[in-house]
Write an enzyme that holds these catalytic residues in place. Structure first.
Site, short mmCIF file in Angstrom:
data_model
loop_
_atom_site.label_atom_id
_atom_site.label_comp_id
_atom_site.label_asym_id
_atom_site.label_seq_id
_atom_site.Cartn_x
_atom_site.Cartn_y
_atom_site.Cartn_z
N PRO A 2 0.84 -1.21 0.00
CA PRO A 2 0.00 0.00 0.00
C PRO A 2 0.87 1.26 0.00
CG PRO A 2 -0.47 -1.38 1.93
CD PRO A 2 0.67 -2.00 1.20
N GLU A 3 0.55 2.18 -0.87
CA GLU A 3 1.27 3.45 -0.92
C GLU A 3 0.45 4.52 -0.22
OE1 GLU A 3 3.34 4.66 -4.30
OE2 GLU A 3 3.68 2.65 -5.09
N LYS A 59 3.56 6.60 5.41
CA LYS A 59 2.80 5.39 5.11
C LYS A 59 2.33 4.70 6.40
CE LYS A 59 5.27 4.36 0.87
NZ LYS A 59 6.03 3.35 0.14
N ARG A 184 21.11 16.98 -5.68
CA ARG A 184 21.28 15.54 -5.38
C ARG A 184 21.83 14.82 -6.60
NH1 ARG A 184 19.95 13.46 -0.63
NH2 ARG A 184 19.25 15.17 0.68
N ARG A 293 14.18 -1.58 -8.58
CA ARG A 293 12.75 -1.35 -8.79
C ARG A 293 12.48 -1.02 -10.26
NH1 ARG A 293 10.48 0.60 -3.93
NH2 ARG A 293 8.50 0.01 -4.85
#
Ligand SMILES: [Zn+2]
Length: 303
Positions: A2-3, A59, A184, A293
């Site tokens: 679940p996000e 979350k 970054r 991912r």
């Protein structure tokens, strides 16, 4: 997994169902994996508490608890205590902090659903599902159950003010957002998934946000202009809000607090659509693996 939109949907569903109710007693199973706080501490913190509000932080599902007993509980006069106590002999400092939650007037119960965790509100007669790790008996007569077959979920209690770290993506200002990512050296997709920067943005919504902002997932964050970051800021919030409106995405097999799968599928434009035509330009969607991912993007719309 679940996000953010799913967790938001579940937290809202739980809030509608159990806010104002009280936890009379708690049963905790013998598996220690889902517990970040000792079982006895969780039980003693929850028992006799009123659930003020259920909300989301990153979350995590957060139950705000206080000690005010509702009228129904006062009438009963006493509460059942039915948990086995498994306190460690010499607690760590983290445990000590956790234990403070037991005695304070207000406390928080934090639930992280992990991959397969579910929270269900049901009648006591409802069959107890396999892999039920916690059952809280409520003053209303119902039960709140935590079920997690794969046990990557986590349960803990804290004094009030739980902070999962990172910035809330729905509340972050454009300025702050740009500052988080400027300079970054990591790919922008990895930076979006870094929970220390933004909390709660996962794989699906990172891909969808990057598509809407026209940015390729592998681009270094440092190479993205301020203007593009501004677009990404809008895209992240837009995507998350749309998904919340739809009740989260049904791509993972979680169910909401009713124990029913009732969600509309979020309209993915790139995620999970490798080889399918881009909905904007018709080019085949590509998939690349970034830090283990899958990332999906349109090679024409995203630069
Ligand atoms: Zn395209």
């Amino acid at each position: 997994m679940p996000e953010l939109p799913e967790v938001e949907t579940i937290a809202r569903g739980l809030d509608r169902r159990v806010a104002g109710d009280a936890i009379e007693s708690v049963w905790i199973g013998s598996r220690t994996q889902p517990l970040k706080s000792p079982a006895g501490v969780i039980a003693r913190t929850l028992e006799g508490r009123r659930i003020v509000r259920v909300h989301r932080a990153g979350k995590h599902i957060v139950f705000d608890l206080d000690r005010e007993a509702p009228a129904s509980q006062m009438r009963k006069g006493k509460r059942a205590v039915s948990v086995e106590t498994r306190l460690a002999a010499s607690p760590s400092s983290a445990e000590m902090q956790t234990r403070q939650a037991v005695s304070l007037k207000t406390a928080q119960w934090i639930v992280h659903l992990g991959m397969t965790g579910r929270m269900v509100v049901c009648e006591p007669a409802a069959e107890i599902a396999k892999h039920t790790h916690l059952i809280a008996k409520l003053a209303s007569g119902r039960e709140l159950r935590f079920i997690d077959p794969r046990m990557f979920g986590k349960l803990s209690v804290h004094p009030a003010g739980f902070d999962p770290g990172g910035v809330e993506p729905l509340e972050v200002s454009a300025e702050r957002f740009v500052a988080l990512f400027r300079g970054r050296k990591t790919p922008i997709k990895s930076a979006l998934l870094n929970q220390k920067l933004l909390r709660g943005v996962g794989n699906i919504y990172a891909d969808e946000s990057l598509f809407r902002a026209g940015i390729r997932p592998r681009r270094r964050a440092a190479a993205i202009t301020r203007k593009q970051l501004g677009r990404l800021h809008r895209a992240v919030r837009e995507v998350l809000r749309e998904a919340i409106t739809l009740g989260g995405s049904s791509i993972s097999d979680y169910v909401d607090a009713d124990g029913e799968e009732g969600f509309f599928q979020f309209q993915h434009r790139v995620y999970g659509r490798e080889g399918e035509p881009c909905l904007v330009c018709g080019t085949a969607i590509r998939r690349v693996v970034l830090a283990g991912r899958s990332s999906h993007y349109c090679p024409k719309c995203q630069k």
